[in-house]
Design a protein around this motif. Structure first.
Motif, short mmCIF file in Angstrom:
data_model
loop_
_atom_site.label_atom_id
_atom_site.label_comp_id
_atom_site.label_asym_id
_atom_site.label_seq_id
_atom_site.Cartn_x
_atom_site.Cartn_y
_atom_site.Cartn_z
N SER A 127 49.58 14.65 63.41
CA SER A 127 49.74 15.57 62.28
C SER A 127 51.21 15.85 61.97
O SER A 127 51.57 16.02 60.80
CB SER A 127 48.97 16.87 62.52
N VAL A 128 52.09 15.86 62.97
CA VAL A 128 53.50 16.13 62.70
C VAL A 128 54.11 14.99 61.86
O VAL A 128 54.90 15.24 60.95
CB VAL A 128 54.31 16.39 63.99
N VAL A 176 60.41 21.02 58.57
CA VAL A 176 59.04 20.62 58.94
C VAL A 176 58.95 20.34 60.44
O VAL A 176 58.01 20.77 61.10
CB VAL A 176 58.59 19.38 58.13
N LYS A 177 59.94 19.65 60.98
CA LYS A 177 59.95 19.33 62.41
C LYS A 177 60.02 20.61 63.25
O LYS A 177 59.29 20.76 64.23
CB LYS A 177 61.14 18.41 62.72
N LEU A 181 57.18 21.95 65.80
CA LEU A 181 57.48 22.22 67.21
C LEU A 181 57.06 23.63 67.59
O LEU A 181 56.51 23.86 68.67
CB LEU A 181 58.96 22.00 67.50
N LYS A 182 57.33 24.58 66.70
CA LYS A 182 56.97 25.97 66.95
C LYS A 182 55.44 26.15 67.02
O LYS A 182 54.94 26.85 67.88
CB LYS A 182 57.56 26.86 65.85
N GLU A 183 54.72 25.46 66.11
CA GLU A 183 53.25 25.53 66.13
C GLU A 183 52.69 24.92 67.40
O GLU A 183 51.73 25.44 67.96
CB GLU A 183 52.68 24.82 64.90
#
Length: 187
Positions: A127-128, A176-177, A181-183
């Protein structure tokens, strides 16, 4: 159809309306593919509920909204280009816009291939990666809009405009990255 005539203005209006519709569909279809991909990590029971719903939503969005808007957007754009080719084909901003349209056609084709894979339960991308891929359309949209709006500055400042597009793209991808990463840390 002469540049500035009533028919040209109507065609231009339709072009803008369907460009907005197309990009809305394009942004949302990749978002649905992301959710569909993330649903692949769920239990069998959840997949049995989510997958048919995602497939229905993806097919309807692509076939009823995105592709028809794409066809009308391209048709109206071609009508304007052909009817005023002596003017448009000599403008540097139009050369840049047409280059972005070629990238958009390639992007559209890639989205369609990814959508077909996803509908057939082939998940080739995380998904990333799909989130970053989704931002390519944003960069193309920014580039086209700015090249058209700033066309009178394009000859003098074309290199700064292209640098701004590249920097904007890098910033968008970076954000977005970071969000991804936070999610991922939350889960």
């Amino acid at each position: 159809m002469e540049y500035g005539s009533l028919y040209y203005t109507i065609t231009k209006s339709l072009h803008i309306i369907f460009m907005v519709s197309y990009f809305a569909g394009l942004f949302y279809i990749v978002r649905l593919i992301i959710y569909h991909t993330e649903a692949n990590q769920k239990s069998i029971e959840e997949k049995n509920i989510l997958f048919p719903q995602f497939i229905l939503m993806e097919k309807k969005l692509w076939n009823i909204i995105t592709v028809p808007a794409f066809i009308i957007m391209l048709t109206t754009g071609l009508v304007m280009l052909i009817s005023n080719s002596n003017y448009f084909l000599h403008q540097p901003w139009m050369h840049f816009k047409l280059a972005m349209i070629i990238f958009l056609l390639i992007y559209h084709w890639r989205v369609w291939l990814i959508l077909e894979d996803t509908i057939n339960n082939k998940f080739k991308y995380q998904s990333v990666k799909l989130r970053m891929f989704n931002e390519i359309a944003t960069i193309i949209l920014f580039s086209v809009i700015f090249s058209v709006i700033l066309k009178s500055y394009f000859i003098s400042y074309w290199y700064w405009l292209i640098i701004c597009f590249i920097v904007t793209g890098i910033l968008i991808m970076g954000v977005v990255k970071l969000i991804s990463l936070k999610e991922n840390k939350k889960y």
